[in-house]
Scaffold this active site. Structure first.
Site: not given
Length: 503
Positions: A181, A198-199, A303
């Site tokens: 996001r 995360r990547g 969220d």
């Protein structure tokens, strides 16, 4: 369902009644969220808001929403016709992840056919991509032209939700695709909220180490085709690119466009050629920040947990060029208390996970991530138990097998006589087969969801495993209860007389 790009997919959805167009003005500030929330809860269609308007401000760009609002549309996006067919996608992934040596010529032929299918779906670069029909640079770069949703009353700002973020680490052969996001903070900047594991965050960290003080290139594709979006959230084997996997799902090779910004082209960042909008730019250096790069305070936002999340610092992505198709469509969503689109995605992807888990743990009969558990925080497992302590082995196996289960807080393991999709059955197993002291496993100081405010430390918390299986010798010294089951012959006789009983 086979399709070329997002527009082709939408046209096919419209033909089968799975997409509707809303022609009255609807505001991207709160109103679209309320409309989509009602549609999703009613298992309604995807929608295109053709006249977004917020007070006096109107937009020329329509908004696509609720695209993945039902499991069936997720399945269609993954090239299947129904939710059940997603098990086949999982079997394909399990075969690609850990191919078994062929046991004869026939199996060797199947392996060759699968390898050829993967090879034939290698993405191809096109020279005149649709996503670059319009190019905005300099002062023309203005994110306020895009009808980005403000989803909830307490949200800090408009939030880009379905952006496909493309990055490449300095030592990586392949690009990373991720959905992160992005909070809009001005006309050409967003805050890139990616978690440390995360990547995209890993690529950025490696870049900062290898090339300190140099801008980090990023491309964000908005309105990519569903297969590419879903490929970015599916556990694709490291030997397969998400673009290649998307081609397998879609039934046609993914067409890619080279980014126009020279540094992005040098980094070989490529985006889906049919994407509606592409943002090109960098995370810029900032010597005053401890990381050496620009950061800003992100949030709060409502969220998928059903709560507003805490504020935290994340990198700032400066957009230097916007490319788009003619008459672009902005693809958006909201996240909130389940059910929402991430929860629906979780239900669909659950079917992909089952064959992957069964390949590694053949004793697993079924696996279920209940959407009420925020799609990943609770997992239910049914198994064919074979020895004392077997359920605990399965718990730790699930926690460690896929990155997607790193944040699963609760795992409940039951025998294969329990229907995981029926809460009444699961609660019955827990309350009749569990001794809390003996059958509960607590693991402390493990990685936990950053958004989980219940954990004592941000990003670090505990996990609980509950063994709700029948206990074997060695696990109990007592005589174990036998389930009550009616005699089959009696059931058959009553079935035969049932219609006459109430005449």
């Amino acid at each position: 369902m086979q399709y070329r790009d997002l527009r082709d997919f939408l046209a096919q959805l419209e033909r089968i009644g799975e997409l509707r167009r809303i022609r009255v003005p609807v505001s991207p500030r709160l109103e679209m969220t309320e409309v989509c929330d009602r549609l999703l809860r009613a298992e309604g269609p995807a929608v295109v808001f053709e006249r977004p308007a917020d007070g006096a401000q109107t937009y020329d760009m329509p908004v696509l929403a609720n695209l993945f609002g039902t499991p069936r549309r997720v399945a269609l996006g993954m090239g299947a016709e129904s939710l059940d067919e997603l098990r086949d996608v999982g079997r394909l992934l399990s075969a690609l992840k850990e191919p078994e040596p062929p046991r004869g010529l026939r199996e060797a032929g199947k392996l060759w056919t699968m390898a050829k299918a993967v090879w034939d779906m290698a993405p191809r670069k096109v020279s005149s991509p649709a996503c670059q029909e319009i190019v905005l640079e300099g002062d023309d770069v203005d994110l306020s032209r895009i009808p980005v949703q403000t989803c909830w009353p307490g949200d800090a700002a408009p939030l880009v939700t379905w952006g496909l973020v493309v990055t490449r680490g300095p030592h990586k052969k392949r690009q990373n695709l991720g959905i992160y996001r992005q909070q809009v903070i001005n006309r050409n900047q967003v805050i890139m909220r990616w978690l440390a594991h995360r990547g995209g965050a890993l690529d950025f960290r490696e870049h900062a180490i290898a090339h300190p003080g140099q801008p980090f290139p990023i491309a964000v594709a908005l309105g990519a085709d569903p297969a590419t979006i879903l490929g970015a959230v599916t556990p694709v084997p490291d030997t397969l690119s998400e673009y290649q996997f998307a081609g397998l799902l879609r039934g046609s090779r993914t067409e890619l466009a080279q980014c126009l910004t020279p540094s992005l082209a040098q980094a070989q960042l490529q985006v889906p050629a049919g994407a509606e909008i592409v943002l090109e730019g960098h995370i810029q250096p900032d010597p005053a920040h401890p990381s050496g790069y620009q950061h800003a305070l992100e949030g709060p936002f409502g969220d998928h947990t059903g709560y507003y999340n805490e504020q935290d610092w994340f990198p700032v992505f400066t957009v230097e060029r916007i490319t788009m198709r003619r008459d672009p469509i902005y693809h958006s969503t909201y996240t909130g208390k389940p059910p929402d689109e991430p929860a629906v995605l979780g239900v669909a992807l659950n079917e992909v996970f089952v064959p992957l888990l069964q390949k590694q743990f053949p004793e697993i009969a079924d696996f279920y991530l209940p959407p009420e558990g925020c799609s990943y925080r609770m997992a239910l497992v049914s198994m064919k138990k074979q020895y004392a302590g077997h359920a605990k082995r399965v718990m730790f196996g699930v926690w460690s097998f896929l990155r997607q289960f790193m944040y699963t807080k609760f795992i409940v393991v039951v025998d294969d006589d329990v229907d995981l999709r029926d809460w009444k059955e699961v609660i019955w197993a827990i309350t009749t087969r569990v001794d809390p002291a003996r059958d509960t496993v607590m693991v402390e100081n493990t990685p936990i969801d950053y958004l989980d405010f219940a954990s004592p430390v941000s990003g670090l918390g505990s996990k609980m495993g509950i063994d709700a299986t029948n206990k074997w010798p060695g696990e109990t010294t007592r005589e174990w209860g036998q389930p009550i089951v009616m005699d089959a012959a009696v059931k058959s006789r009553v079935d035969a007389m049932w219609e006459t009983l109430f005449q």
